[in-house]
Design an enzyme around this catalytic site. Structure first.
Site, PDB file in Angstrom:
ATOM      1  N   GLU A  34     -52.335  22.311 102.277  1.00  7.77           N
ATOM      2  CA  GLU A  34     -51.736  22.402 100.942  1.00  7.77           C
ATOM      3  C   GLU A  34     -50.446  21.601 100.866  1.00  7.77           C
ATOM      4  O   GLU A  34     -49.605  21.677 101.773  1.00  7.77           O
ATOM      5  CB  GLU A  34     -51.453  23.875 100.636  1.00  7.77           C
ATOM      6  CG  GLU A  34     -51.694  24.252  99.203  1.00  7.77           C
ATOM      7  CD  GLU A  34     -53.153  24.126  98.798  1.00  7.77           C
ATOM      8  OE1 GLU A  34     -53.519  23.089  98.195  1.00  7.77           O
ATOM      9  OE2 GLU A  34     -53.927  25.052  99.085  1.00  7.77           O
ATOM     10  N   ASP A  37     -51.587  16.315 100.438  1.00  9.96           N
ATOM     11  CA  ASP A  37     -52.311  15.121  99.941  1.00  9.96           C
ATOM     12  C   ASP A  37     -51.359  13.983  99.583  1.00  9.96           C
ATOM     13  O   ASP A  37     -51.549  12.838 100.000  1.00  9.96           O
ATOM     14  CB  ASP A  37     -53.301  15.452  98.806  1.00  9.96           C
ATOM     15  CG  ASP A  37     -52.720  16.051  97.542  1.00  9.96           C
ATOM     16  OD1 ASP A  37     -51.524  16.417  97.536  1.00  9.96           O
ATOM     17  OD2 ASP A  37     -53.472  16.141  96.539  1.00  9.96           O
ATOM     18  N   GLY A 125     -55.751  28.188  84.365  1.00  8.55           N
ATOM     19  CA  GLY A 125     -54.487  28.497  85.029  1.00  8.55           C
ATOM     20  C   GLY A 125     -54.666  29.219  86.348  1.00  8.55           C
ATOM     21  O   GLY A 125     -53.719  29.791  86.882  1.00  8.55           O
ATOM     22  N   GLY A 127     -55.486  27.812  89.147  1.00  6.89           N
ATOM     23  CA  GLY A 127     -55.257  26.917  90.279  1.00  6.89           C
ATOM     24  C   GLY A 127     -56.566  26.458  90.897  1.00  6.89           C
ATOM     25  O   GLY A 127     -56.627  26.127  92.078  1.00  6.89           O
ATOM     26  N   LEU A 128     -57.639  26.416  90.096  1.00  5.73           N
ATOM     27  CA  LEU A 128     -58.951  26.007  90.614  1.00  5.73           C
ATOM     28  C   LEU A 128     -59.376  24.672  90.011  1.00  5.73           C
ATOM     29  O   LEU A 128     -60.553  24.329  89.982  1.00  5.73           O
ATOM     30  CB  LEU A 128     -59.992  27.101  90.322  1.00  5.73           C
ATOM     31  CG  LEU A 128     -59.651  28.485  90.895  1.00  5.73           C
ATOM     32  CD1 LEU A 128     -60.674  29.522  90.449  1.00  5.73           C
ATOM     33  CD2 LEU A 128     -59.572  28.450  92.422  1.00  5.73           C
ATOM     34  N   SER A 130     -59.265  23.191  86.806  1.00  3.76           N
ATOM     35  CA  SER A 130     -60.044  22.996  85.579  1.00  3.76           C
ATOM     36  C   SER A 130     -59.771  21.623  84.970  1.00  3.76           C
ATOM     37  O   SER A 130     -60.662  21.018  84.374  1.00  3.76           O
ATOM     38  CB  SER A 130     -59.780  24.117  84.575  1.00  3.76           C
ATOM     39  OG  SER A 130     -58.410  24.218  84.303  1.00  3.76           O
ATOM     40  N   SER A 131     -58.571  21.094  85.135  1.00  9.30           N
ATOM     41  CA  SER A 131     -58.290  19.781  84.536  1.00  9.30           C
ATOM     42  C   SER A 131     -58.998  18.665  85.296  1.00  9.30           C
ATOM     43  O   SER A 131     -59.613  17.789  84.682  1.00  9.30           O
ATOM     44  CB  SER A 131     -56.784  19.524  84.425  1.00  9.30           C
ATOM     45  OG  SER A 131     -56.135  19.778  85.629  1.00  9.30           O
ATOM     46  N   ASP A 175     -57.690  17.135  94.194  1.00  6.84           N
ATOM     47  CA  ASP A 175     -58.503  17.899  93.242  1.00  6.84           C
ATOM     48  C   ASP A 175     -59.667  17.065  92.712  1.00  6.84           C
ATOM     49  O   ASP A 175     -60.815  17.510  92.705  1.00  6.84           O
ATOM     50  CB  ASP A 175     -57.639  18.384  92.069  1.00  6.84           C
ATOM     51  CG  ASP A 175     -56.510  19.281  92.525  1.00  6.84           C
ATOM     52  OD1 ASP A 175     -56.522  19.699  93.698  1.00  6.84           O
ATOM     53  OD2 ASP A 175     -55.611  19.557  91.719  1.00  6.84           O
ATOM     54  N   TYR A 225     -43.161  21.199  91.044  1.00  6.19           N
ATOM     55  CA  TYR A 225     -44.141  20.392  91.785  1.00  6.19           C
ATOM     56  C   TYR A 225     -43.582  18.988  92.027  1.00  6.19           C
ATOM     57  O   TYR A 225     -43.582  18.479  93.155  1.00  6.19           O
ATOM     58  CB  TYR A 225     -45.465  20.314  91.007  1.00  6.19           C
ATOM     59  CG  TYR A 225     -46.557  19.541  91.722  1.00  6.19           C
ATOM     60  CD1 TYR A 225     -47.433  20.171  92.594  1.00  6.19           C
ATOM     61  CD2 TYR A 225     -46.700  18.157  91.538  1.00  6.19           C
ATOM     62  CE1 TYR A 225     -48.433  19.467  93.248  1.00  6.19           C
ATOM     63  CE2 TYR A 225     -47.693  17.445  92.194  1.00  6.19           C
ATOM     64  CZ  TYR A 225     -48.560  18.104  93.049  1.00  6.19           C
ATOM     65  OH  TYR A 225     -49.537  17.398  93.700  1.00  6.19           O
TER      66      TYR A 225
HETATM   67  C1  GLA Z   1     -52.284  20.525  92.996  1.00  2.00           C
HETATM   68  C2  GLA Z   1     -52.387  19.008  92.967  1.00  2.00           C
HETATM   69  C3  GLA Z   1     -52.999  18.477  94.248  1.00  2.00           C
HETATM   70  C4  GLA Z   1     -52.276  19.042  95.477  1.00  2.00           C
HETATM   71  C5  GLA Z   1     -52.138  20.561  95.371  1.00  2.00           C
HETATM   72  C6  GLA Z   1     -51.310  21.140  96.494  1.00  2.00           C
HETATM   73  O1  GLA Z   1     -53.560  21.100  93.004  1.00  2.00           O
HETATM   74  O2  GLA Z   1     -53.164  18.584  91.855  1.00  2.00           O
HETATM   75  O3  GLA Z   1     -52.959  17.062  94.234  1.00  2.00           O
HETATM   76  O4  GLA Z   1     -51.034  18.429  95.653  1.00  2.00           O
HETATM   77  O5  GLA Z   1     -51.556  20.947  94.134  1.00  2.00           O
HETATM   78  O6  GLA Z   1     -51.966  20.999  97.711  1.00  2.00           O
END
Ligand code: GLA
Length: 390
Positions: A34, A37, A125, A127-128, A130-131, A175, A225
């Site tokens: 996590e 990337d 929302g 964190g899976l 969707s976008s 993602d 972020y």
């Molecule tokens: C979000 C971002 C990813 C990655 C994660 C954290 O999902 O879209 O690119 O940075 O956070 O691992």
């Protein structure tokens, strides 16, 4: 397929009776790796069977009309197929609009518009992704319709560009890559520095992957972020003064420890510490899983959460509560936050015979502590974005 039948009815109600094609694009859950990337490290996500469906009909003109069954209040949104710019009044449609614009800028111009009905089974929302799911969905619709001949990795890059340049979120590539390149029953070990990847079969025998949504609303656009990204960039710059590296992901733990003092600010040093250690932990975790050592994989998931909590500081009360409650339960192999953090979901590996007690105990204790209930999903691993052909 029941979902598609429902969608067909709604499509006819919104756009009239037409021939349609059906598409599916998954969401993703990251098992470990996590905030690595955009630091040139490794990630280990999989696509999941929760995702976004589309029914699509060609139009004769240059307009597109879109309707989401999840956002009925937004109604039908119409826009042209060229010269698009971000418009906050278009809400969720900015993701597909951004993709259309990135295709156009790359020389892949749409010859006509579409009528598109969308239905998503991913909780918003959570964190899976969707976008990313809807971005890669739009990419595949364009590529298949107009025969651009792009491969999936090229579409993944254009989808990420839509998020970075059009929507304005500085996300990494994980993602979109997981959504587009997903493979049933496999996680993807991706080196985000080189985009080399391989599939790793997920064999959990008597265990399941459980996603627990905090139900706290989070926004990836949150300045936190982007702040983490710039702290890591600053750490990298300082390290480059003493070592010729291009990314934090190139360092082993020992190499980092030897030069960590070069980073002046202790907060920035901790951010880089997470990025380096999490990357190495990911490689170790994949090795463990491939040696059938699920217990070790679970311990490394727990360590990942601790590092995201203490060094990277992206967890927060809801995610920490879920993780520590999970760690106390019988039959939990490992549990950690997944995705960007600041809310969203945890991912846990739980023994099948402990699933019911896990949901009951964690659900009750979380509700008592936080004031509202979490939601649980047993994840199944899906293929990447594709047209559904019957
Ligand atoms: C979000 C971002 C990813 C990655 C994660 C954290 O999902 O879209 O690119 O940075 O956070 O691992």
């Amino acid at each position: 397929m029941e979902i598609l039948d429902e969608m067909k009815k709604e499509f006819t109600a919104q756009f009239g009776e037409q021939n349609t094609r059906a598409f599916f694009s998954p969401g993703r859950v990251n098992l470990i790796g996590e905030h690595t990337d955009y630091n040139g490290g490794h990630v280990f996500p999989c696509a999941i069977t929760l995702g976004t469906y589309a029914l699509v009909a060609d139009r004769d003109d240059n307009e597109t009309r879109m309707y989401s069954m999840n956002m009925p209040k937004a109604g039908v949104l119409s826009f042209p197929m060229s010269g698009l710019t971000y418009d906050k009044n278009y809400g969720w449609a900015n993701y597909p609009m951004g993709v259309i614009r990135m295709f156009e800028d790359a020389g892949y111009k749409a010859a006509h518009g579409f009528d598109i009905l969308i239905y998503g089974t991913l909780p918003n929302g959570a964190g899976l992704s969707s976008s990313a799911s809807i971005e890669v969905l739009m990419s595949v619709i364009l590529n298949n319709t107009f025969g651009f001949g792009l491969d999936m990795v090229e579409m993944v890059k254009l989808s990420q560009a839509a998020e970075n340049k059009f929507v304005g979120v500085n996300c990494g590539i994980m993602d979109q890559f997981a959504v587009g390149m997903g493979k049933k029953d496999c996680a993807i070990l991706l080196d985000c520095n080189t985009l080399e990847y391989r599939y790793s079969k997920i064999v959990l025998d008597d265990c399941s992957i459980v996603i627990t949504n905090t139900n706290k609303k989070h926004s990836l656009g949150a300045s936190a972020y982007n702040e983490r990204r710039s702290q890591c960039e600053s750490a990298l710059e300082q390290l480059q003064a003493v070592k010729p590296i291009k990314a934090l992901g190139e360092l082993t733990d020992e190499e980092f420890d030897a030069i960590a003092d070069t980073i002046k600010d202790p907060v920035v040093r901790r951010r880089a510490h997470h990025a380096v250690y999490e990357n190495q932990r990911t490689l170790e975790a994949v090795r463990a899983l491939e040696n059938n050592d699920v217990a070790k994989f679970g311990k490394l998931m727990n360590a990942s959460h601790v590092s995201l909590r203490d060094d990277y500081e992206v967890t927060g009360k809801e995610l920490d509560t879920l993780a520590s409650l999970a760690w106390q339960q019988e039959g939990v192999i490992g549990s950690r936050m997944t995705g960007a953090g600041f809310g969203g979901s945890t991912v846990s590996i739980v023994r099948n015979d402990a699933l019911a007690a896990f949901q009951k105990n964690v659900g009750e204790a979380y509700t008592k502590e936080i004031g509202y209930a979490p939601s649980f999903y047993i994840a199944s691993i899906s293929d990447g974005t594709h047209e559904i052909k019957d």
